[in-house]
Design a protein around this motif. Sequence first.
Motif, short mmCIF file in Angstrom:
data_model
loop_
_atom_site.label_atom_id
_atom_site.label_comp_id
_atom_site.label_asym_id
_atom_site.label_seq_id
_atom_site.Cartn_x
_atom_site.Cartn_y
_atom_site.Cartn_z
N ALA A 368 -1.86 -9.59 -28.48
CA ALA A 368 -2.28 -8.34 -27.82
C ALA A 368 -1.25 -7.85 -26.83
CB ALA A 368 -3.62 -8.57 -27.12
N ALA A 369 -0.47 -8.77 -26.26
CA ALA A 369 0.52 -8.38 -25.24
C ALA A 369 1.92 -8.22 -25.81
CB ALA A 369 0.54 -9.43 -24.13
N GLU A 370 2.07 -8.41 -27.12
CA GLU A 370 3.39 -8.37 -27.72
C GLU A 370 4.07 -7.02 -27.47
OE1 GLU A 370 5.55 -9.20 -32.06
OE2 GLU A 370 3.37 -9.34 -31.85
N GLY A 371 5.32 -7.07 -27.05
CA GLY A 371 6.09 -5.85 -26.81
C GLY A 371 5.98 -5.29 -25.41
N LYS A 372 5.06 -5.82 -24.61
CA LYS A 372 4.91 -5.33 -23.24
C LYS A 372 5.92 -6.01 -22.33
CE LYS A 372 -0.03 -4.19 -23.51
NZ LYS A 372 -1.37 -4.41 -22.89
N PRO A 373 6.35 -5.34 -21.26
CA PRO A 373 7.34 -5.96 -20.37
C PRO A 373 6.73 -7.05 -19.51
CG PRO A 373 6.61 -3.82 -19.51
CD PRO A 373 6.00 -3.96 -20.87
N TYR A 374 7.59 -7.93 -19.01
CA TYR A 374 7.25 -9.00 -18.05
C TYR A 374 6.33 -10.07 -18.62
CZ TYR A 374 8.49 -4.87 -15.29
OH TYR A 374 9.10 -3.73 -14.82
N VAL A 375 6.13 -10.11 -19.92
CA VAL A 375 5.18 -11.07 -20.52
C VAL A 375 5.90 -12.36 -20.89
CG1 VAL A 375 3.66 -11.51 -22.48
CG2 VAL A 375 3.66 -9.26 -21.38
N LYS A 376 5.33 -13.50 -20.49
CA LYS A 376 5.85 -14.82 -20.84
C LYS A 376 4.96 -15.43 -21.93
CE LYS A 376 8.66 -14.43 -17.31
NZ LYS A 376 10.08 -14.11 -17.51
N PRO A 393 2.17 -16.45 0.85
CA PRO A 393 1.95 -15.04 0.51
C PRO A 393 3.01 -14.62 -0.52
CG PRO A 393 2.18 -15.37 2.89
CD PRO A 393 2.62 -16.62 2.23
N TYR A 394 2.60 -14.34 -1.73
CA TYR A 394 3.52 -14.21 -2.85
C TYR A 394 4.45 -13.01 -2.75
CZ TYR A 394 -0.54 -11.37 -4.11
OH TYR A 394 -1.59 -10.47 -4.07
N TRP A 395 4.12 -12.04 -1.90
CA TRP A 395 4.95 -10.83 -1.81
C TRP A 395 5.95 -10.89 -0.67
CZ3 TRP A 395 3.02 -10.09 2.94
CH2 TRP A 395 1.70 -10.45 3.16
N VAL A 396 5.96 -11.98 0.10
CA VAL A 396 6.86 -12.07 1.25
C VAL A 396 8.30 -12.32 0.82
CG1 VAL A 396 7.47 -13.52 3.23
CG2 VAL A 396 5.13 -12.73 2.95
N GLN A 397 8.49 -13.14 -0.22
CA GLN A 397 9.85 -13.58 -0.55
C GLN A 397 10.58 -12.67 -1.54
OE1 GLN A 397 7.57 -16.40 -2.10
NE2 GLN A 397 7.98 -18.08 -0.69
N GLY A 398 9.82 -11.89 -2.30
CA GLY A 398 10.47 -11.05 -3.31
C GLY A 398 9.45 -10.31 -4.13
N GLY A 399 9.94 -9.68 -5.20
CA GLY A 399 9.07 -8.90 -6.08
C GLY A 399 8.13 -9.78 -6.88
N LEU A 400 7.13 -9.14 -7.48
CA LEU A 400 6.09 -9.88 -8.20
C LEU A 400 6.34 -9.97 -9.70
CD1 LEU A 400 2.84 -8.54 -6.52
CD2 LEU A 400 4.45 -10.26 -5.71
N PHE A 401 7.11 -9.03 -10.24
CA PHE A 401 7.11 -8.88 -11.69
C PHE A 401 7.81 -10.00 -12.43
CE2 PHE A 401 6.60 -3.96 -11.37
CZ PHE A 401 5.36 -4.14 -10.80
N ALA A 415 2.66 -6.01 -16.58
CA ALA A 415 2.79 -4.77 -17.34
C ALA A 415 1.75 -3.76 -16.88
CB ALA A 415 2.64 -5.05 -18.83
N THR A 416 0.55 -4.26 -16.58
CA THR A 416 -0.51 -3.38 -16.07
C THR A 416 -0.16 -2.86 -14.68
OG1 THR A 416 -2.16 -4.61 -17.34
CG2 THR A 416 -2.98 -3.24 -15.55
N PHE A 417 0.44 -3.72 -13.84
CA PHE A 417 0.90 -3.28 -12.53
C PHE A 417 1.91 -2.14 -12.67
CE2 PHE A 417 -1.26 -6.48 -10.28
CZ PHE A 417 -1.02 -6.36 -8.93
N LYS A 418 2.83 -2.29 -13.63
CA LYS A 418 3.84 -1.26 -13.86
C LYS A 418 3.17 0.05 -14.26
CE LYS A 418 8.19 0.10 -14.51
NZ LYS A 418 8.01 1.45 -15.04
N GLU A 419 2.18 -0.02 -15.12
CA GLU A 419 1.44 1.17 -15.53
C GLU A 419 0.72 1.79 -14.33
OE1 GLU A 419 -1.18 -0.15 -18.58
OE2 GLU A 419 0.42 -0.55 -20.03
N PHE A 420 0.13 0.94 -13.49
CA PHE A 420 -0.55 1.39 -12.28
C PHE A 420 0.43 2.13 -11.37
CE2 PHE A 420 -1.50 0.43 -7.79
CZ PHE A 420 -2.79 0.92 -7.66
N ASN A 421 1.60 1.56 -11.17
CA ASN A 421 2.60 2.21 -10.31
C ASN A 421 3.06 3.54 -10.90
OD1 ASN A 421 2.46 0.14 -8.49
ND2 ASN A 421 4.44 -0.76 -9.00
N ASP A 422 3.29 3.55 -12.20
CA ASP A 422 3.77 4.78 -12.85
C ASP A 422 2.74 5.90 -12.73
OD1 ASP A 422 6.07 3.47 -13.54
OD2 ASP A 422 5.51 3.14 -15.65
#
Length: 498
Positions: A368-376, A393-401, A415-422
């Motif tokens: 279902a996630a094939e082709g989406k960015p940032y997917v492991k 705090p996961y956002w203190v040291q750097g980006g989340l993606f 990938a959903t975060f990226k869509e949310f931001n866009d």
Amino acid sequence: MKLKTLKRTLAAGLALTMTAGILTGCGSKTEKNKNGEDIVELTWYQVGDAQSDDEKVLAEVNKYIEDKIGVKLNIVKVGWGDYNQKMQVVINTGDEWDMCFTCSWANDYLQNAQKGAFLELDDYLKEEGKEMYDAIDSRFWEAAKVGGKTYGIPSEKEIGSCPMWVFTKEYVDKYNIPYQDIHSLEDLEPYLKLIKENEPDVVPMYLTKDYSAPTYMDKIQDPIGIEYGDDTLTVKNVFETEKMQSTLKTMRKYYEAGYINKDAATASDDKSVKRFVTKGDGQPYAELIWAKDLGYEVVASEIMETKVTNASARGALTAINKNSKHPEKAVELINLINTDDYLRNLLNYGIEGVHWDKVDVSAEEAAAAEGKPYVKDFKVKLNEETKKDYSVPYWVQGGLFNTYVLDNEPIDKWATFKEFNDASEAAPSFGFDFNLEPVSTQVAGFRNVLDEFGSSLYTGSVDPDEYLPQLLKKLEATGVQDVIDEMQKQIDEWKAEK
């Protein structure tokens, strides 16, 4: 030749005349890595509570970055309640440090940048920081500019302000509450009443001293800003708007009805308190984070549409000391953290096999996630025994993606975060920088007034008919009108130049 290049050339020439055995500094030898490079030590101030396994994780971090880029890291963690005061002392007394966490709500980014505490980074972002500069959403970089120059490296995460009501799922299910239809403060009323009458051990609306009532405004310099949707860009004091005055009256009504905990104005979050609803800063899948923190399931609804403001896009940044002896290495390190998966996740989760393990993703979810960015092709399962020893705090040291997702999160979370931001819409005032200098004295007086009245009014603990005039009078005495006039002048000039 640019000054920066000249400095590097001179430094390189000087290095050629030295041997590893020559003593430097206070009689200590220069450490070198396996590649023969000098190892420099960087001190990084971060907000957050110290963890029992901090040194264990940092040893692994240093083992990696010493050989990778010739850096040894010293992380200084300062507790949430002490960070602002501590960083004021560190910055103002000229202590030696290289990097620090800064944002719109702690260790004030705008004020520190404008007073010259932080290093201008634009030249470094063309070289040492180019990879992360190209990767991070340009709107974060736009927000990071102060007076046209960049003073901080943003942690790429949710870009917009998305306040939410957070409901305990147990009571939503029990009473079949249509939480997805609840948005405004007033929408809550019948359900607060329902819980109050039927669940005597539950606080209908649980609030703490950090609670801020819903504000339909870009507070450019609290409490001054532009209301959402106001394309005329008229500067207002939030406490003089009809919306806020109505909100404070509603909060008082709820408090007197017993819907709000009596100690709200002074309370710190007590996770043992049973509550029906509280307020949180939202993002995609925020419910999973809150549930993990609270220990039970929650659901949430948006209070208002997501808006991108300078404050929201400045939600987390790393700044470099203007007087750092190793600015290139500091930028190189942050660039590595934001582009190197191993290092980013070591800082974020701790040591694989000790604090967490990889778990497989189901074939269905992977497909279902094939082709989406940032997917492991794996997720992270935290070790139940050791996760309490290292939680940051996961956002203190750097980006989340480039952080791995937890086993209870969707594999395409980022990938959903990226869509949310866009999809997030910019407030009319996004991109405007307020130069505090002409009214810095007046602005400095705001904090004491807001600290005196803010929590009590926001939580409904006092009568706004009595205390709001007192707040407004004290703000007037500090020169709030001067700030409104100056901001209006600057924003009119900014609008004319757009």
